[in-house]
Design an enzyme around this catalytic site. Structure first.
Site, short mmCIF file in Angstrom:
data_model
loop_
_atom_site.label_atom_id
_atom_site.label_comp_id
_atom_site.label_asym_id
_atom_site.label_seq_id
_atom_site.Cartn_x
_atom_site.Cartn_y
_atom_site.Cartn_z
N GLY A 8 14.07 -7.08 -8.55
CA GLY A 8 14.37 -5.65 -8.42
C GLY A 8 13.21 -4.75 -8.77
O GLY A 8 13.34 -3.82 -9.56
N CYS A 9 12.05 -4.99 -8.13
CA CYS A 9 10.84 -4.23 -8.48
C CYS A 9 10.57 -3.02 -7.57
O CYS A 9 9.50 -2.43 -7.66
CB CYS A 9 9.62 -5.16 -8.43
SG CYS A 9 9.57 -6.30 -9.81
N SER A 10 11.50 -2.67 -6.71
CA SER A 10 11.21 -1.55 -5.80
C SER A 10 11.23 -0.21 -6.53
O SER A 10 10.68 0.77 -6.05
CB SER A 10 12.19 -1.54 -4.62
OG SER A 10 13.49 -1.28 -5.09
N SER A 11 11.90 -0.14 -7.69
CA SER A 11 11.99 1.13 -8.42
C SER A 11 12.34 0.85 -9.89
O SER A 11 12.57 -0.29 -10.28
CB SER A 11 13.08 2.02 -7.79
OG SER A 11 14.34 1.37 -7.84
N GLY A 14 12.21 -2.39 -13.18
CA GLY A 14 11.50 -3.55 -12.60
C GLY A 14 10.09 -3.17 -12.19
O GLY A 14 9.12 -3.88 -12.49
N TYR A 140 31.31 -2.28 -14.38
CA TYR A 140 29.88 -2.45 -14.67
C TYR A 140 29.68 -3.08 -16.05
O TYR A 140 28.92 -4.04 -16.22
CB TYR A 140 29.17 -1.10 -14.59
CG TYR A 140 27.72 -1.15 -14.98
CD1 TYR A 140 26.78 -1.75 -14.15
CD2 TYR A 140 27.29 -0.62 -16.20
CE1 TYR A 140 25.44 -1.80 -14.51
CE2 TYR A 140 25.95 -0.68 -16.57
CZ TYR A 140 25.03 -1.27 -15.73
OH TYR A 140 23.70 -1.34 -16.09
#
Ligand SMILES: NC(=O)c1ccc[n+]([C@@H]2O[C@H](COP(=O)([O-])OP(=O)(O)OC[C@H]3O[C@@H](n4cnc5c(N)ncnc54)[C@H](OP(=O)(O)O)[C@@H]3O)[C@@H](O)[C@H]2O)c1
Length: 247
Positions: A8-11, A14, A140
């Site tokens: 999850g490094c797009s934003s 991460g 969640y």
């Protein structure tokens, strides 16, 4: 030189964690559902790989392409904010598939190499809502509390192989894309009967000044990854640290 693989490094957390480890001379495998090279600085130590944590084939391909890694950070996650009555089972499944089963599947995929090398660290990003639950976050919170329990049991199972498992528990971070990314699952999630409660919850959030920054999470992951004596649960962010301390 050590290698960290982050999901999850797009934003958000991460992305910041990838930057943080790059700046400290680690090899970084930054994984994203849709790979984008422009979000991170160019570096010969950076590799960007496609990875969707709910897709077994995608996991196998990414782990294969990554080669040996020293630290896995299960950061990819999605939220759903709403009353249970207004939350669809499709949303609940999506949240558990990503947050809980995605973490379990990624961990399972790296274990053979960690066990054989008798080294490795798994860092699972959960949430401070598991310290002190909030209303309208039942699904969640359950998805993250399950990861806490999973990690604490697994740590005992892996200790004989010198493999560590740790938890990072961030507080509320309005600066990431988390809220925006949760929107599709929030359609109709607050029925009229819960509107007043929701207003009170949102007002409480807008009043509270202590929040978590992406940098706080990157620092907590660093501690979990590099300090063998780090505690099992590391709170990240002023709000999370305050909650952890009050427990
Ligand atoms: N923000 C908060 O208040 C907060 C507080 C406590 C804990 N957390 C947790 O911290 C983690 C990071 O959240 P964030 O605040 O940085 O939010 P974010 O900006 O929305 O980042 C989440 C990342 O997860 C990725 N992702 C979602 N589903 C995925 C999948 N199936 N496979 C791979 N990647 C996937 C997203 O990728 P795409 O761009 O492809 O969607 C995105 O890169 C999450 O686990 C979240 O639950 C957040």
């Amino acid at each position: 030189m050590k290698t960290i693989l982050i999901t999850g490094c797009s934003s958000g957390f991460g992305l910041e964690t990838a930057r943080y480890f790059l700046e400290r001379d680690w090899n970084v495998v930054a994984t994203m559902r849709t790979p984008r090279a422009d979000v991170l600085p160019h570096s010969s130590r950076l590799r960007i790989l496609a990875l969707d944590v709910v897709d077994a084939h995608s996991i196998a391909q990414a782990i294969d392409a990554a080669g040996p890694i020293d630290v896995l950070v299960n950061n990819a996650g999605i939220g759903v904010l709403g009353a249970l009555e207004g939350t669809t089972m499709a949303s609940a499944r999506e949240v558990f598939d990503t947050n809980t089963l995605g973490t379990i599947a990624m961990t399972q995929a790296v274990l053979p190499q960690f066990r054989q090398r008798k080294a490795g660290v798994i860092v699972n990003v959960t949430s401070s809502v598991t310290y002190e639950p909030l209303p309208l976050l039942s699904v969640y919170t359950a998805s993250k509390a399950a990861v806490n329990a999973f990690t604490e049991s697994l740590a005992l199972e892996l200790a004989p192989f010198n493999v560590r498992a740790r938890l990072v528990l961030p507080g509320r971070a309005p600066e990431t894309r988390f809220g925006e990314n949760a929107r599709p699952r929030m359609e109709g999630a607050i029925p009229e009967a819960y509107a007043e409660l929701a207003q009170r919850v949102f007002a409480g959030w807008s009043e509270s000044s202590a929040v978590t920054l992406a940098q706080d999470v990157a620092e907590a992951v660093w501690r979990a990854a590099t300090a063998p004596s780090s505690p099992m649960r590391i709170a990240a962010g002023a709000d999370a640290v305050a909650l952890a301390g009050s427990r």
